[in-house]
Design an enzyme around this catalytic site. Structure first.
Site, PDB file in Angstrom:
ATOM      1  N   CYS A   1      -3.674   1.281   6.636  1.00 38.38           N
ATOM      2  CA  CYS A   1      -3.987   0.567   7.877  1.00 38.38           C
ATOM      3  C   CYS A   1      -4.664   1.503   8.867  1.00 38.38           C
ATOM      4  CB  CYS A   1      -2.706  -0.013   8.471  1.00 38.38           C
ATOM      5  SG  CYS A   1      -1.390   1.206   8.621  1.00 38.38           S
TER       6      CYS A   1
ATOM      7  N   PHE B   1     -10.249  -1.815   3.556  1.00 37.42           N
ATOM      8  CA  PHE B   1      -9.071  -1.405   2.790  1.00 37.42           C
ATOM      9  C   PHE B   1      -9.474  -0.852   1.424  1.00 37.42           C
ATOM     10  CE2 PHE B   1      -4.326  -1.997   2.459  1.00 37.42           C
ATOM     11  CZ  PHE B   1      -4.054  -1.570   3.746  1.00 37.42           C
TER      12      PHE B   1
ATOM     13  N   SER C   1      -1.570  -7.976   6.700  1.00 40.01           N
ATOM     14  CA  SER C   1      -2.848  -8.402   7.264  1.00 40.01           C
ATOM     15  C   SER C   1      -2.668  -9.079   8.623  1.00 40.01           C
ATOM     16  CB  SER C   1      -3.523  -9.381   6.309  1.00 40.01           C
ATOM     17  OG  SER C   1      -2.720 -10.535   6.145  1.00 40.01           O
TER      18      SER C   1
ATOM     19  N   PRO D   1       3.667 -17.120   0.478  1.00 42.13           N
ATOM     20  CA  PRO D   1       3.790 -18.495   0.982  1.00 42.13           C
ATOM     21  C   PRO D   1       5.107 -19.184   0.593  1.00 42.13           C
ATOM     22  CG  PRO D   1       1.649 -18.113  -0.033  1.00 42.13           C
ATOM     23  CD  PRO D   1       2.490 -16.922  -0.353  1.00 42.13           C
TER      24      PRO D   1
ATOM     25  N   GLU E   1       2.974  -4.822  12.281  1.00 43.83           N
ATOM     26  CA  GLU E   1       2.140  -3.630  12.110  1.00 43.83           C
ATOM     27  C   GLU E   1       1.001  -4.070  11.208  1.00 43.83           C
ATOM     28  OE1 GLU E   1       0.239  -0.909  11.123  1.00 43.83           O
ATOM     29  OE2 GLU E   1       1.818  -0.161   9.798  1.00 43.83           O
TER      30      GLU E   1
ATOM     31  N   LYS F   1      11.638  -8.644   1.721  1.00 43.75           N
ATOM     32  CA  LYS F   1      10.714  -9.339   0.813  1.00 43.75           C
ATOM     33  C   LYS F   1       9.574  -8.368   0.537  1.00 43.75           C
ATOM     34  CE  LYS F   1       7.353 -11.536   0.194  1.00 43.75           C
ATOM     35  NZ  LYS F   1       6.283 -11.022  -0.701  1.00 43.75           N
ATOM     36  N   PRO F   2       9.646  -7.658  -0.608  1.00 34.37           N
ATOM     37  CA  PRO F   2       8.556  -6.715  -0.931  1.00 34.37           C
ATOM     38  C   PRO F   2       7.268  -7.474  -1.270  1.00 34.37           C
ATOM     39  CG  PRO F   2      10.548  -6.282  -2.229  1.00 34.37           C
ATOM     40  CD  PRO F   2      10.717  -7.629  -1.607  1.00 34.37           C
TER      41      PRO F   2
ATOM     42  N   GLU G   1      -8.250  -8.379  -7.400  1.00 28.08           N
ATOM     43  CA  GLU G   1      -8.682  -9.105  -6.197  1.00 28.08           C
ATOM     44  C   GLU G   1      -9.142  -8.131  -5.109  1.00 28.08           C
ATOM     45  OE1 GLU G   1      -5.645 -11.781  -4.769  1.00 28.08           O
ATOM     46  OE2 GLU G   1      -6.673 -11.979  -2.838  1.00 28.08           O
TER      47      GLU G   1
ATOM     48  N   GLU H   1     -11.992  -4.895   8.353  1.00 30.43           N
ATOM     49  CA  GLU H   1     -11.165  -3.949   7.597  1.00 30.43           C
ATOM     50  C   GLU H   1     -11.490  -4.092   6.108  1.00 30.43           C
ATOM     51  OE1 GLU H   1      -6.768  -4.458   7.412  1.00 30.43           O
ATOM     52  OE2 GLU H   1      -6.723  -2.311   7.806  1.00 30.43           O
TER      53      GLU H   1
ATOM     54  N   ASN I   1       0.795  -1.239   0.000  1.00 27.00           N
ATOM     55  CA  ASN I   1       0.000   0.000   0.000  1.00 27.00           C
ATOM     56  C   ASN I   1       0.825   1.287   0.000  1.00 27.00           C
ATOM     57  OD1 ASN I   1       0.667  -0.711   2.639  1.00 27.00           O
ATOM     58  ND2 ASN I   1      -1.108   0.334   3.502  1.00 27.00           N
TER      59      ASN I   1
ATOM     60  N   GLU J   1       4.346  -8.838  -3.566  1.00 25.55           N
ATOM     61  CA  GLU J   1       4.406  -9.301  -4.958  1.00 25.55           C
ATOM     62  C   GLU J   1       3.727  -8.317  -5.920  1.00 25.55           C
ATOM     63  OE1 GLU J   1       3.240 -10.879  -2.364  1.00 25.55           O
ATOM     64  OE2 GLU J   1       1.274 -11.812  -2.697  1.00 25.55           O
TER      65      GLU J   1
HETATM   66  P1  NAI Z   1      -0.791  -9.929   3.171  1.00 19.69           P
HETATM   67  O1  NAI Z   1      -0.667  -9.770   4.646  1.00 19.69           O
HETATM   68  O2  NAI Z   1      -1.134 -11.267   2.621  1.00 19.69           O
HETATM   69  O3  NAI Z   1       0.589  -9.466   2.458  1.00 19.69           O
HETATM   70  C1  NAI Z   1       1.560  -8.610   3.016  1.00 19.69           C
HETATM   71  C2  NAI Z   1       2.950  -9.190   2.785  1.00 19.69           C
HETATM   72  O4  NAI Z   1       3.047 -10.452   3.411  1.00 19.69           O
HETATM   73  C3  NAI Z   1       3.290  -9.444   1.306  1.00 19.69           C
HETATM   74  O5  NAI Z   1       4.658  -9.152   1.121  1.00 19.69           O
HETATM   75  C4  NAI Z   1       3.044 -10.936   1.155  1.00 19.69           C
HETATM   76  O6  NAI Z   1       3.784 -11.518   0.114  1.00 19.69           O
HETATM   77  C5  NAI Z   1       3.516 -11.441   2.499  1.00 19.69           C
HETATM   78  N1  NAI Z   1       2.972 -12.745   2.890  1.00 19.69           N
HETATM   79  C6  NAI Z   1       1.777 -13.283   2.556  1.00 19.69           C
HETATM   80  N2  NAI Z   1       1.647 -14.509   3.097  1.00 19.69           N
HETATM   81  C7  NAI Z   1       2.786 -14.759   3.786  1.00 19.69           C
HETATM   82  C8  NAI Z   1       3.276 -15.858   4.562  1.00 19.69           C
HETATM   83  N3  NAI Z   1       2.543 -16.960   4.730  1.00 19.69           N
HETATM   84  N4  NAI Z   1       4.488 -15.759   5.131  1.00 19.69           N
HETATM   85  C9  NAI Z   1       5.247 -14.646   4.984  1.00 19.69           C
HETATM   86  N5  NAI Z   1       4.850 -13.589   4.258  1.00 19.69           N
HETATM   87  C10 NAI Z   1       3.640 -13.633   3.660  1.00 19.69           C
HETATM   88  O7  NAI Z   1      -1.818  -8.845   2.686  1.00 19.69           O
HETATM   89  P2  NAI Z   1      -2.666  -8.829   1.315  1.00 19.69           P
HETATM   90  O8  NAI Z   1      -3.121 -10.214   0.985  1.00 19.69           O
HETATM   91  O9  NAI Z   1      -1.887  -8.103   0.312  1.00 19.69           O
HETATM   92  O10 NAI Z   1      -3.921  -7.964   1.743  1.00 19.69           O
HETATM   93  C11 NAI Z   1      -4.962  -8.551   2.528  1.00 19.69           C
HETATM   94  C12 NAI Z   1      -5.499  -7.572   3.538  1.00 19.69           C
HETATM   95  O11 NAI Z   1      -4.471  -7.217   4.447  1.00 19.69           O
HETATM   96  C13 NAI Z   1      -5.965  -6.258   2.965  1.00 19.69           C
HETATM   97  O12 NAI Z   1      -7.281  -6.353   2.515  1.00 19.69           O
HETATM   98  C14 NAI Z   1      -5.830  -5.359   4.164  1.00 19.69           C
HETATM   99  O13 NAI Z   1      -6.981  -5.482   4.948  1.00 19.69           O
HETATM  100  C15 NAI Z   1      -4.643  -5.897   4.914  1.00 19.69           C
HETATM  101  N6  NAI Z   1      -3.399  -5.138   4.671  1.00 19.69           N
HETATM  102  C16 NAI Z   1      -2.939  -4.312   5.647  1.00 19.69           C
HETATM  103  C17 NAI Z   1      -1.811  -3.536   5.442  1.00 19.69           C
HETATM  104  C18 NAI Z   1      -1.305  -2.604   6.490  1.00 19.69           C
HETATM  105  O14 NAI Z   1      -0.777  -1.555   6.173  1.00 19.69           O
HETATM  106  N7  NAI Z   1      -1.375  -2.951   7.766  1.00 19.69           N
HETATM  107  C19 NAI Z   1      -1.084  -3.556   4.169  1.00 19.69           C
HETATM  108  C20 NAI Z   1      -1.604  -4.517   3.211  1.00 19.69           C
HETATM  109  C21 NAI Z   1      -2.734  -5.251   3.480  1.00 19.69           C
HETATM  110 MG    MG Z   2      -2.600 -12.152   1.454  1.00 17.88          MG
END
Ligand code: NAI
Ligand code: MG
Length: 478
Positions: free
Chosen positions: A281, A380, A225, A205, A247, A171-172, A327, A378, A148, A174
């Site tokens: 967030c 988002f 998340s 993953p 966070e 790890k940025p 998505e 949430e 984000n 994707e």
């Molecule tokens: P996500 O939490 O799946 O992805 C964030 C990061 O975590 C990415 O780099 C992703 O590749 C990595 N990741 C995913 N699964 C992982 C695993 N098993 N082990 C290690 N790293 C992993 O978030 P996503 O799917 O992009 O968005 C889903 C929801 O998360 C959004 O709808 C929003 O509600 C929330 N979100 C919150 C953020 C914040 O600033 N706190 C930022 C992005 C999403």
């Molecule tokens: Mg995810």
């Protein structure tokens, strides 16, 4: 390409991932896709760079700070390029990107200035001893980023870890692999020794999980998340015992009291939830308005939302851009549908715009109640949910009825209201008569399921440091 040991390398598997422009959904680049093998290589490079005799470990603390200051100069030099890239890959409004990156440059300078202020204590220990503490870097840190605000996230985490003297594997997300690579190049140009910062793009993953399970990694810092935050905390205890900073998300309440400046509150409340297309967030996604001004406020909020200019984020006059991907767009549209089904009144917006790119017209809901999904989860996305309340006492209890606790805000001209609210609301950041400002001097992070630990502020480096006690006998009788 991946960035390992100050070199640009392909992934070992030769695989790539496509990255998109959210404005029209077109592919803008193929990026090397790393997995466990590449994470292993990156951690090995970071381990060598962390050796006690490495160039990095032998640097004076002040010299670490100077490299980071040079990095700040380079971010400033390339601000427009970084902002264009961020906007192109993320769909972020170009002005918002410039604002976020200019803020990040200030953060670098603030955090860099802490590098040579890490100091221990001498201790009045019992016995005939001389005791003192050393604060030392934890080691190799895995930094997992969200999509984000990619530049800001990279900078906050990487610069803090480096100020503490750690080495890192990043790890940025994707969805947004590009700016992290541009920033890695700037760190190299600033003079960072090889292996101190490594960037491995890839999926959560595979690459992400490999990092969180790696026994050589001392700490994980993650923004994203709650769902993945919980997985990370589990993984952190699976092999070794990693420290974690998390966070995570929020469902932040913003309260508008009847005594507030109405027009300012309407404007700020809109920015607080529609800013960055709601992909924040800290988004104020529960807007509580006092009953005596409720109807007037709703009318003005709708009028405001109606006039938001939606379009290509690279145009400086655009006020609202696309969601990050299909998505997330569908997820947000689903919440909007659910909001209507459960009795919320959709007054404006909420529709997809066009069939190219991932645009949603900002939505305003009135008649929202605490039990509705749009008031609990949430989203988002650009969805303003307006709820009604009567008293401050009541709204404080309702504000706290959530598993989240990241941010909260209140608009009021009464100091007592502001102080009562700030004292009793369970959230890591409270804004009074403003919202969204987070200068680097102020700690940032959440209560409850919104996370663990704090970023920014004077103590930010502590979460990358271990405290070591040295206890030295001064005589034989102690
Ligand atoms: P996500 O939490 O799946 O992805 C964030 C990061 O975590 C990415 O780099 C992703 O590749 C990595 N990741 C995913 N699964 C992982 C695993 N098993 N082990 C290690 N790293 C992993 O978030 P996503 O799917 O992009 O968005 C889903 C929801 O998360 C959004 O709808 C929003 O509600 C929330 N979100 C919150 C953020 C914040 O600033 N706190 C930022 C992005 C999403
Ligand atoms: Mg995810």
């Amino acid at each position: 390409m991946l960035f390992i040991n100050n070199e640009w390398v392909d992934s070992q598997s030769g695989k790539t991932l496509d990255t998109f422009n959210p404005h029209d959904g077109s592919i803008i680049a193929k990026v090397a896709e790393g997995d466990k093998t590449d994470i292993d290589l990156a951690v090995s490079a970071a381990k060598i760079a962390f050796h006690r005799n490495s160039e990095w470990r032998l640097l004076d603390a002040s010299a670490r700070g100077q490299i980071l200051c040079r990095f700040a100069d380079l971010v400033k030099r390339d601000l427009q390029y970084l902002a264009d890239l961020e906007s192109y890959n993320n769909g972020m409004l170009i002005n918002f990107a410039r604002w976020a990156i200019a803020g990040s440059e200030k953060s670098i300078r603030y955090i860099a200035s802490l590098a040579d202020k890490i100091q221990g204590d001498t201790l009045p220990a019992d016995g005939d001893v001389f005791a003192y503490t050393l604060k030392q870097p934890m080691g190799i840190c895995g930094l997992i980023l969200p999509w984000n605000v990619p530049v800001l996230m990279f900078i906050n985490k990487v610069v803090t870890a480096l100020a503490a003297g750690c080495t890192v594997v990043v790890k940025p997300a994707e969805q947004t692999p590009l700016t992290a690579l541009a920033l890695a190049a700037l760190l190299k140009e600033a003079g960072l020794p090889a292996g101190v910062v490594n960037v491995v793009n890839g999926y959560g993953p595979s690459a992400g999980a490999a990092l969180t399970h790696h026994p050589g990694v001392a700490k994980i810092s993650f923004t994203g998340s709650v769902e993945v935050g919980k997985l990370i905390q589990k993984a952190a205890g699976a092999n070794n015992l990693k420290r974690v900073t998390l966070e995570l998300g929020g469902k932040s309440p913003l309260v508008i009291m009847a005594d507030a400046d109405l027009d300012m509150a309407v404007r700020t409340a809109a920015f607080a939830v529609f800013g960055n297309q709601g992909q924040m967030c800290i988004a104020a996604s529960r807007l509580y308005v006092q009953s005596s001004i409720y109807d007037k406020f709703v009318e003005k909020a709708v009028e405001f939302a109606k006039n938001i200019k939606i379009g290509n984020p690279s145009e400086p006059t655009t006020q609202h851009g696309p969601q990050i991907d299909e998505e997330m767009m569908n997820k947000v549209l689903h919440y909007i549908e659910k909001g209507q089904q459960e009795g919320g009144k959709l007054l404006i917006g909420g529709q997809r715009i066009g069939d190219q790119g991932f645009y949603i017209q900002p939505a305003v809901f009135s008649n929202v109640t605490d039990d509705m999904t749009i008031a609990k989860e949430e989203i988002f996305g650009p969805v303003q949910s307006i709820l009604k309340f009567d008293t401050l006492e009541e709204v404080i209890d309702r504000a706290n009825k959530t598993s989240y606790g990241l941010a909260a805000g209140i608009f009021t001209t009464s100091v007592t209201n502001a102080l009562q609210f700030s004292k009793h609301v369970e959230a890591g950041i409270i804004w009074v008569n403003n919202y969204l400002s987070f200068p680097p001097q102020c700690p940032f992070g959440g209560f409850k399921d919104s996370g663990i630990g704090r970023e920014n502020g004077m103590d930010c480096v502590n979460s990358y440091l271990e405290v070591k006690t040295v206890n030295m006998a001064l005589s034989k009788k102690f």
